[in-house]
Design an enzyme around this catalytic site. Structure first.
Site, PDB file in Angstrom:
ATOM      1  N   ARG A   1       0.878  -1.419   0.288  1.00 32.41           N
ATOM      2  CA  ARG A   1       0.071   0.080  -0.051  1.00 32.41           C
ATOM      3  C   ARG A   1       0.843   1.330  -0.114  1.00 32.41           C
ATOM      4  O   ARG A   1       0.367   2.481  -0.452  1.00 32.41           O
ATOM      5  CB  ARG A   1      -0.882   0.000   1.265  1.00 32.41           C
ATOM      6  CG  ARG A   1      -2.067  -0.933   0.927  1.00 32.41           C
ATOM      7  CD  ARG A   1      -3.108  -1.086   2.141  1.00 32.41           C
ATOM      8  NE  ARG A   1      -2.536  -1.460   3.249  1.00 32.41           N
ATOM      9  CZ  ARG A   1      -2.425  -2.608   3.614  1.00 32.41           C
ATOM     10  NH1 ARG A   1      -2.852  -3.737   3.004  1.00 32.41           N
ATOM     11  NH2 ARG A   1      -1.637  -2.883   4.657  1.00 32.41           N
TER      12      ARG A   1
ATOM     13  N   GLU B   1       5.979  -8.830  15.003  1.00 35.81           N
ATOM     14  CA  GLU B   1       5.239  -9.515  16.338  1.00 35.81           C
ATOM     15  C   GLU B   1       5.340 -10.884  16.279  1.00 35.81           C
ATOM     16  O   GLU B   1       5.810 -11.253  17.344  1.00 35.81           O
ATOM     17  CB  GLU B   1       3.585  -8.886  16.089  1.00 35.81           C
ATOM     18  CG  GLU B   1       3.253  -8.330  17.635  1.00 35.81           C
ATOM     19  CD  GLU B   1       1.802  -7.766  17.451  1.00 35.81           C
ATOM     20  OE1 GLU B   1       1.563  -7.310  16.314  1.00 35.81           O
ATOM     21  OE2 GLU B   1       1.185  -7.804  18.312  1.00 35.81           O
TER      22      GLU B   1
HETATM   23  P1  AMP Z   1       4.503  -2.669  11.715  1.00 40.00           P
HETATM   24  O1  AMP Z   1       5.936  -3.133  11.105  1.00 40.00           O
HETATM   25  O2  AMP Z   1       4.304  -3.443  12.862  1.00 40.00           O
HETATM   26  O3  AMP Z   1       4.590  -1.193  11.866  1.00 40.00           O
HETATM   27  O4  AMP Z   1       3.455  -2.965  10.612  1.00 40.00           O
HETATM   28  C1  AMP Z   1       3.463  -2.203   9.394  1.00 40.00           C
HETATM   29  C2  AMP Z   1       3.025  -2.739   8.182  1.00 40.00           C
HETATM   30  O5  AMP Z   1       1.814  -3.523   8.421  1.00 40.00           O
HETATM   31  C3  AMP Z   1       2.393  -1.524   7.560  1.00 40.00           C
HETATM   32  O6  AMP Z   1       2.965  -1.812   6.069  1.00 40.00           O
HETATM   33  C4  AMP Z   1       0.778  -1.793   7.607  1.00 40.00           C
HETATM   34  O7  AMP Z   1       0.630  -1.827   6.049  1.00 40.00           O
HETATM   35  C5  AMP Z   1       0.561  -3.033   8.112  1.00 40.00           C
HETATM   36  N1  AMP Z   1      -0.205  -3.020   9.241  1.00 40.00           N
HETATM   37  C6  AMP Z   1      -0.195  -3.215  10.566  1.00 40.00           C
HETATM   38  N2  AMP Z   1      -1.030  -3.172  11.161  1.00 40.00           N
HETATM   39  C7  AMP Z   1      -1.929  -2.465  10.490  1.00 40.00           C
HETATM   40  C8  AMP Z   1      -3.425  -2.259  10.872  1.00 40.00           C
HETATM   41  N3  AMP Z   1      -4.111  -2.335  12.016  1.00 40.00           N
HETATM   42  N4  AMP Z   1      -4.128  -1.978   9.563  1.00 40.00           N
HETATM   43  C9  AMP Z   1      -3.542  -1.957   8.461  1.00 40.00           C
HETATM   44  N5  AMP Z   1      -2.485  -2.317   8.066  1.00 40.00           N
HETATM   45  C10 AMP Z   1      -1.626  -2.591   9.281  1.00 40.00           C
END
Ligand code: AMP
Length: 165
Positions: free
Chosen positions: A58, A95
């Site tokens: 995205r 995670e």
């Molecule tokens: P992180 O590495 O945990 O910051 O996760 C980020 C990636 O996961 C991003 O590229 C987002 O597109 C996706 N992502 C994580 N949590 C969500 C959420 N609640 N809603 C939509 N996309 C998410």
């Protein structure tokens, strides 16, 4: 502009317990996309940016729209195994489990863009990998910051975002 009204909440997707923030309605709204493209660079000196780098997938949509709006190039930060060489790869912890991202080697000045900042693992890995691959990371921004999940900073400042939960 009320961007939150264009972000749909989808409970328990893609896994039980996750509240997915779906930006599809925003993508379908040309005026909102224009607003996002312009406001994500609010405090950025565009003369210092060569490419908008989007994180798959995205982040690609936002970064490519910004590249067109601001007449800059686009750089893909991809899931590993999709780009032809020469590239550089980096593994990082999620995670649960781990992931791997990859980008072409280069030395341009970039701004990194993603849709949602959750724990920050993906964005931090993208910043680290870009620097290792030779790029000068001038700025980063996300559409949505899930601030309760991270305390991420870039150059000692909170990551710029247009929507916070
Ligand atoms: P992180 O590495 O945990 O910051 O996760 C980020 C990636 O996961 C991003 O590229 C987002 O597109 C996706 N992502 C994580 N949590 C969500 C959420 N609640 N809603 C939509 N996309 C998410």
């Amino acid at each position: 502009m009320d961007l939150k009204s264009l972000i749909r909440d989808v409970p328990n997707f893609p896994k039980e317990g996750i509240l997915f923030r779906d930006m599809s309605p925003l993508l379908q709204n040309a005026e909102a996309m224009d607003f996002v493209s312009r406001n994500l660079v609010k405090d950025v000196d565009l003369s210092q940016i060569d490419y908008f780098a989007g994180i798959e997938s995205r982040g690609f949509i936002l970064a490519a729209h910004m590249a067109a709006t601001h007449k800059k190039g686009f750089l893909p930060i991809r899931k590993a195994g999709k780009l032809p060489p020469p590239t550089l790869k980096l593994s990082y912890a999620l995670e649960y489990g781990s992931a791997e991202i990859e980008l072409p080697l280069g030395n341009s000045r970039i701004m990194i863009i993603d849709d949602v900042l959750a724990t920050g693992g993906t964005l931090q890995a993208a910043i680290d990998l870009s620097k290792l691959a030779g790029y000068d990371v001038k700025a980063v921004a996300v559409l949505v910051n899930l601030t309760f999940l991270n305390k991420m900073k870039f150059n000692n400042k909170e990551v710029h975002s247009l929507v916070q939960y």
